[in-house]
Design a protein around this motif. Structure first.
Motif, short mmCIF file in Angstrom:
data_model
loop_
_atom_site.label_atom_id
_atom_site.label_comp_id
_atom_site.label_asym_id
_atom_site.label_seq_id
_atom_site.Cartn_x
_atom_site.Cartn_y
_atom_site.Cartn_z
N PRO A 18 0.83 -1.21 0.00
CA PRO A 18 0.00 0.00 0.00
C PRO A 18 0.87 1.26 0.00
O PRO A 18 2.00 1.25 0.49
CB PRO A 18 -0.80 -0.12 1.31
N LYS A 19 0.33 2.35 -0.53
CA LYS A 19 1.07 3.61 -0.61
C LYS A 19 0.87 4.42 0.67
O LYS A 19 0.10 5.38 0.74
CB LYS A 19 0.60 4.41 -1.82
N PHE A 20 1.61 3.99 1.72
CA PHE A 20 1.50 4.66 3.01
C PHE A 20 2.09 6.08 2.95
O PHE A 20 3.05 6.34 2.21
CB PHE A 20 2.24 3.87 4.09
N SER A 21 1.49 6.99 3.72
CA SER A 21 2.04 8.34 3.91
C SER A 21 2.18 8.56 5.41
O SER A 21 1.26 9.04 6.07
CB SER A 21 1.10 9.40 3.29
N PHE A 22 3.33 8.16 5.94
CA PHE A 22 3.51 8.18 7.39
C PHE A 22 3.70 9.60 7.90
O PHE A 22 4.31 10.44 7.23
CB PHE A 22 4.72 7.32 7.78
N ILE A 23 3.18 9.85 9.10
CA ILE A 23 3.32 11.15 9.73
C ILE A 23 4.81 11.49 9.86
O ILE A 23 5.63 10.65 10.22
CB ILE A 23 2.63 11.17 11.12
N GLY A 24 5.15 12.69 9.53
CA GLY A 24 6.54 13.12 9.57
C GLY A 24 7.20 13.12 8.21
O GLY A 24 8.27 13.70 8.03
N THR A 25 6.54 12.48 7.24
CA THR A 25 7.12 12.43 5.88
C THR A 25 6.47 13.47 4.97
O THR A 25 6.78 13.52 3.78
CB THR A 25 6.94 11.03 5.26
N TYR A 26 5.55 14.26 5.51
CA TYR A 26 4.89 15.28 4.70
C TYR A 26 4.81 16.60 5.47
O TYR A 26 5.09 16.66 6.67
CB TYR A 26 3.49 14.82 4.27
N ASP A 27 4.43 17.65 4.77
CA ASP A 27 4.39 18.99 5.37
C ASP A 27 3.27 19.08 6.42
O ASP A 27 2.19 18.52 6.24
CB ASP A 27 4.15 20.05 4.29
N PHE A 28 3.55 19.83 7.48
CA PHE A 28 2.55 20.06 8.53
C PHE A 28 1.78 21.34 8.20
O PHE A 28 2.12 22.43 8.65
CB PHE A 28 3.23 20.15 9.89
N ASP A 29 0.73 21.16 7.41
CA ASP A 29 -0.09 22.29 6.99
C ASP A 29 -1.40 22.25 7.80
O ASP A 29 -2.27 21.42 7.57
CB ASP A 29 -0.40 22.18 5.49
N PHE A 30 -1.53 23.18 8.76
CA PHE A 30 -2.68 23.19 9.66
C PHE A 30 -3.80 24.10 9.17
O PHE A 30 -4.76 24.35 9.91
CB PHE A 30 -2.24 23.65 11.06
N SER A 31 -3.71 24.59 7.94
CA SER A 31 -4.64 25.61 7.47
C SER A 31 -6.08 25.12 7.32
O SER A 31 -7.01 25.92 7.30
CB SER A 31 -4.15 26.17 6.11
N GLN A 32 -6.27 23.81 7.22
CA GLN A 32 -7.61 23.28 6.95
C GLN A 32 -8.26 22.61 8.16
O GLN A 32 -9.35 22.05 8.04
CB GLN A 32 -7.53 22.27 5.80
N ILE A 33 -7.63 22.70 9.32
CA ILE A 33 -8.13 21.98 10.50
C ILE A 33 -9.53 22.43 10.88
O ILE A 33 -10.39 21.62 11.26
CB ILE A 33 -7.16 22.12 11.68
N LEU A 34 -9.80 23.75 10.79
CA LEU A 34 -11.11 24.26 11.19
C LEU A 34 -12.24 23.73 10.32
O LEU A 34 -13.41 23.79 10.69
CB LEU A 34 -11.11 25.79 11.17
N MET A 35 -11.90 23.19 9.16
CA MET A 35 -12.91 22.57 8.30
C MET A 35 -13.31 21.20 8.84
O MET A 35 -14.46 20.76 8.68
CB MET A 35 -12.37 22.44 6.88
N PHE A 36 -12.38 20.53 9.50
CA PHE A 36 -12.62 19.17 9.97
C PHE A 36 -13.19 19.12 11.39
O PHE A 36 -14.03 18.26 11.69
CB PHE A 36 -11.31 18.36 9.94
#
Length: 419
Positions: free
Chosen positions: A216-234
């Motif tokens: 599977p094409k895992f995307s593990f935490i720490g391997t991508y950018d920490f973009d918090f701009s969309q949190i209020l949507m969730f």
């Protein structure tokens, strides 16, 4: 309404390895279509979603001390948010938004552990929970009808295959004996699949792009950018799915004659659900949630074993790595799924009615009738209440909010205006 005892209890194992495997596979088939549909619609990896589903279910079983036979699969509630966040800021922001949802669950579980859940029970009495559960099942009804080809958009092949599958479930679940009686869905899937092959509606192309073993094409935490701009949507959506979580556990409690909000407790069930979502997002998967399809399987088969659920979770994890098995299940036509879900989704709605009956709710009382009818119309009528440009309350979440407020408002009127 008389309760039926479970054939295999929550803490019991099936009598044989063979029956254990078949019963677990039945749960895999029940959850598979919806679980893979979420990543297909959002662009996430199907294999990761399956692995996350299995890991999340095992995490939940451990958090609840193996007392609740719940299966967790991909949540539909966050499809729009994932799509919008990905379009706005990339999929990394969606992962962080989903992790925030998991943390909100955990925070909510901690508050309940400290202050108890009595206040929650007062907010969500049977007169509110019953219609809410009815809405959960009836909201899903159009999907079952569409899949079964009964919306007028399909030729005769799809409805015929759906009918064959449906009748197979009906006949096996009501007239079969022994082991066959408790595996109506897995048997009906093969009957429906055979019918679909005869009518030529099986898509074999899914086998052309897979290999026997695929990572599977895992995307593990720490391997991508920490973009918090969309949190209020969730974040606001977490409260919607928490309400769904409570409703699903009440339904399962009615089916198994247990009170899971007391034992093991709502704090533990929410903790398991929240951790499952956090873990899923941290490896590149969608949010997890309790699955009504699997609750429906328990209602029909009367098999509530957590060991069956646990083995189903292990099967789901393995399916994330075995391409041809994944392709076979993916190739099951929606006509077959539709034939089954007509019953599964109906069972959820019927359990909402059962809650009102068990509580002896008097629907000749105008107070009760006003609450139930208002919730049903708002929940099923497509009502939308915009909160911001990207956040809105719809369907079950809005109906739940209106039901809670209306119930409290009428209580206030009763106090202020004495008869």
């Amino acid at each position: 309404m008389q309760e039926k005892e479970l054939i295999v209890g929550i803490d019991q194992k099936p009598t044989s390895i063979g029956s254990w495997v078949i019963l677990s596979l039945q749960h895999v088939f029940a959850m598979f279509g919806a679980t893979i549909l979420v990543p297909l619609l959002t662009g996430l990896d199907v294999g990761v979603a399956l692995v996350a589903s299995g890991i999340g279910t095992i995490t939940y079983l451990l958090c609840t001390k193996r007392k609740v036979p719940v299966y967790l699969g991909s949540s539909f509630a966050y499809i729009g948010a994932i799509q919008l966040a990905t379009a706005n800021a990339g999929v990394d922001s969606a992962y962080l938004g989903l992790m925030a949802v998991g943390l909100i669950y955990i925070l909510f579980a901690s508050i309940i552990k400290i202050f108890g859940s009595g206040w929650l029970r007062k907010l969500l009495p049977p007169i509110v929970v019953g219609p809410m559960i009815m809405i959960i099942g009836l909201t899903l009804a159009p999907e079952a009808i569409k899949s079964a080809g009964l919306n007028g958009d399909s030729g005769y092949e799809v409805p015929v295959v759906a009918l064959i599958t449906f009748l197979s479930v009906v006949i096996i679940s009501t007239k079969a004996k022994g082991m066959l009686k408790i595996v109506p869905f897995i048997v009906s899937i093969f009957i429906g699949y055979a019918a679909a092959m005869i009518f030529g509606i099986v898509d074999y192309s899914v086998f052309e792009t897979v290999s026997f073993f695929q990572l599977p094409k895992f995307s593990f935490i720490g391997t991508y950018d920490f973009d918090f701009s969309q949190i209020l949507m969730f974040a606001p959506l977490a409260f919607v799915t928490i309400a769904e979580h409570i409703g699903d556990h009440v339904v399962l409690g009615e089916i198994t004659n247990k009170d899971f909000l007391t034992d093991p407790g709502l704090d533990k069930t929410l903790l398991g659900d929240g951790l499952a979502t956090f873990i899923s997002a941290s490896i590149g998967g969608p949010a997890n949630t309790t699955y009504g399809e699997n609750t429906g399987v328990i209602a029909i088969t009367r098999v509530g074993s957590v060991y069956v659920i646990g083995l189903a979770a292990l099967f789901a994890i393995s399916l994330g790595f075995f391409g041809y098995i994944q392709a076979f299940i993916t190739s099951i036509p929606w006509a077959v799924i539709g034939g089954m879900t007509i019953i599964l989704y109906g069972l959820i709605a019927a359990n909402g009615v059962k809650i009102l009956i068990k509580d002896r709710t008097d629907l000749s009382n105008m107070r009760n009738l006003v609450i139930v009818s208002t919730m049903l119309v708002i929940g099923l009528g497509g009502a939308v209440l915009p909160i911001t440009s990207t956040i809105q309350l719809t369907g079950m979440s809005l109906a739940m909010l209106v039901g809670i407020l209306l119930n409290q408002f009428i209580k206030l009127l009763d106090y202020l205006i004495k008869p």
